[in-house]
Design a protein around this motif. Structure first.
Motif, short mmCIF file in Angstrom:
data_model
loop_
_atom_site.label_atom_id
_atom_site.label_comp_id
_atom_site.label_asym_id
_atom_site.label_seq_id
_atom_site.Cartn_x
_atom_site.Cartn_y
_atom_site.Cartn_z
N LEU A 1 14.85 -13.59 0.71
CA LEU A 1 15.12 -12.24 1.04
C LEU A 1 15.27 -11.83 2.37
CD1 LEU A 1 15.56 -9.43 -0.49
CD2 LEU A 1 13.25 -9.21 -0.53
N ASP A 2 14.22 -12.31 3.20
CA ASP A 2 14.20 -12.08 4.84
C ASP A 2 15.41 -12.36 5.33
OD1 ASP A 2 13.10 -11.45 7.29
OD2 ASP A 2 11.97 -13.31 7.30
N ALA A 3 15.86 -13.66 5.08
CA ALA A 3 17.03 -14.25 5.93
C ALA A 3 18.34 -13.88 5.26
CB ALA A 3 17.21 -15.85 5.52
N LEU A 4 18.38 -13.35 3.90
CA LEU A 4 19.62 -13.00 3.46
C LEU A 4 19.95 -11.52 4.01
CD1 LEU A 4 21.84 -13.44 1.37
CD2 LEU A 4 20.45 -12.41 -0.27
N ILE A 5 18.98 -10.72 3.84
CA ILE A 5 19.00 -9.44 4.49
C ILE A 5 19.33 -9.24 5.97
CG2 ILE A 5 17.71 -7.12 5.32
CD1 ILE A 5 16.18 -7.42 2.73
N GLY A 6 18.94 -10.12 6.68
CA GLY A 6 19.17 -10.57 8.16
C GLY A 6 20.68 -10.90 8.40
N TRP A 7 21.01 -11.78 7.58
CA TRP A 7 22.41 -12.45 7.64
C TRP A 7 23.54 -11.26 7.20
CZ3 TRP A 7 20.97 -17.18 4.44
CH2 TRP A 7 20.52 -18.30 5.18
N ILE A 8 23.18 -10.35 6.10
CA ILE A 8 24.15 -9.34 5.51
C ILE A 8 24.00 -8.37 6.34
CG2 ILE A 8 24.72 -8.00 3.81
CD1 ILE A 8 23.91 -10.30 1.96
N ALA A 9 23.04 -7.50 6.60
CA ALA A 9 22.87 -6.29 7.20
C ALA A 9 22.89 -6.54 8.75
CB ALA A 9 21.40 -5.70 6.79
N MET A 10 22.49 -7.56 9.40
CA MET A 10 22.48 -7.55 10.59
C MET A 10 23.39 -8.91 11.28
SD MET A 10 18.54 -6.68 11.28
CE MET A 10 18.12 -7.31 9.56
N GLU A 11 24.51 -8.88 10.76
CA GLU A 11 25.53 -9.78 10.86
C GLU A 11 25.70 -10.16 12.43
OE1 GLU A 11 29.74 -11.64 9.68
OE2 GLU A 11 29.28 -9.55 8.86
N GLY A 12 25.71 -11.25 13.00
CA GLY A 12 26.03 -11.95 14.14
C GLY A 12 24.82 -11.69 15.04
N GLU A 13 23.70 -10.88 14.71
CA GLU A 13 22.45 -10.69 15.65
C GLU A 13 21.62 -11.72 15.66
OE1 GLU A 13 20.82 -6.71 15.59
OE2 GLU A 13 22.66 -5.95 14.60
N TYR A 14 21.59 -12.85 14.63
CA TYR A 14 20.83 -14.00 14.82
C TYR A 14 19.46 -13.54 14.47
CZ TYR A 14 24.72 -16.92 15.80
OH TYR A 14 26.00 -17.50 15.65
N VAL A 15 19.09 -12.72 13.58
CA VAL A 15 17.64 -12.16 13.28
C VAL A 15 17.50 -12.15 11.79
CG1 VAL A 15 17.30 -10.90 15.28
CG2 VAL A 15 18.57 -9.52 13.46
N ARG A 16 16.29 -12.34 11.35
CA ARG A 16 15.90 -12.01 10.03
C ARG A 16 15.45 -10.64 10.00
NH1 ARG A 16 11.51 -14.21 9.22
NH2 ARG A 16 11.17 -15.06 11.36
N LEU A 17 15.19 -10.09 8.66
CA LEU A 17 14.57 -8.74 8.55
C LEU A 17 13.38 -8.65 9.34
CD1 LEU A 17 14.54 -5.85 7.24
CD2 LEU A 17 13.55 -7.09 5.35
N PHE A 18 12.35 -9.58 9.40
CA PHE A 18 11.10 -9.36 9.88
C PHE A 18 11.08 -9.83 11.36
CE2 PHE A 18 9.57 -9.18 5.69
CZ PHE A 18 8.31 -8.64 5.76
N ASN A 19 12.29 -10.50 11.94
CA ASN A 19 12.65 -10.35 13.29
C ASN A 19 12.67 -8.88 13.81
OD1 ASN A 19 13.97 -13.37 12.88
ND2 ASN A 19 12.41 -13.05 14.40
N ARG A 20 13.70 -8.21 13.26
CA ARG A 20 14.02 -6.84 13.44
C ARG A 20 12.84 -5.96 13.31
NH1 ARG A 20 18.52 -3.89 13.61
NH2 ARG A 20 19.17 -5.78 14.59
#
Length: 158
Positions: free
Chosen positions: A115-134
């Motif tokens: 879930l962490d990676a998927l949200i990062g890839w979709i919602a923050m595309e191109g930023e190379y962050v996971r949700l918990f990085n954000r």
């Protein structure tokens, strides 16, 4: 009032591939350690006849890897896997993170990685962050080569 301009530096974001290999190395290291510990607890359970130790030991994998990442990344920004892959966790300015930040950043990959990676890839595309990085204001970057003195170039033998 003397204001010195902030120096700009380039931070090279780590690729998803490097991050995956670092994660895999870490999971294998911690998994092997916990497996060995689990075997010891299981043997102790058989010897003493008390099997109550074994079932409770099954839930420590996530906790073990979370503590591992929190300790190592909070200390110097690198777990063993990140060290091998020459990447590091930093704050968004490229500065070291502390233990509470490492704990938050590591929580997602230890307990909620898909879930962490998927949200990062979709919602923050191109930023190379996971949700918990954000959420922890962290990024994963290529580690700087600090072992080479300034102004020196090493030339390999031909």
């Amino acid at each position: 009032m003397d204001e010195t301009p902030a120096t700009e530096r380039a931070l090279h974001l780590a690729s998803w591939e490097d991050r995956f290999w670092a994660w895999l190395i870490d999971v294998l290291i911690v998994g092997a350690a916990l497996s060995g510990l689990g075997e010891a607890v299981g043997t102790l359970s058989l010897v003493t006849g008390d099997l109550s130790f074994s079932p409770s030991f099954l839930g420590v994998n996530g906790l073990g890897i979370w503590l591992y990442w929190t300790a190592l990344e909070g200390y110097n920004g690198q777990s063993a896997g990140k060290l091998v892959m020459n990447i590091a966790v930093t704050d968004e300015r490229g500065d070291p993170i502390d233990y509470p930040t490492a704990a938050l950043e590591s929580f997602g990959k230890a307990f909620l990685l898909p879930l962490d990676a998927l949200i990062g890839w979709i919602a923050m595309e191109g930023e190379y962050v996971r949700l918990f990085n954000r959420l922890s204001s962290t990024i994963v970057v290529e580690a700087p080569k600090e072992d080479e003195p300034a102004g020196v170039t090493y030339v390999p033998p031909e």
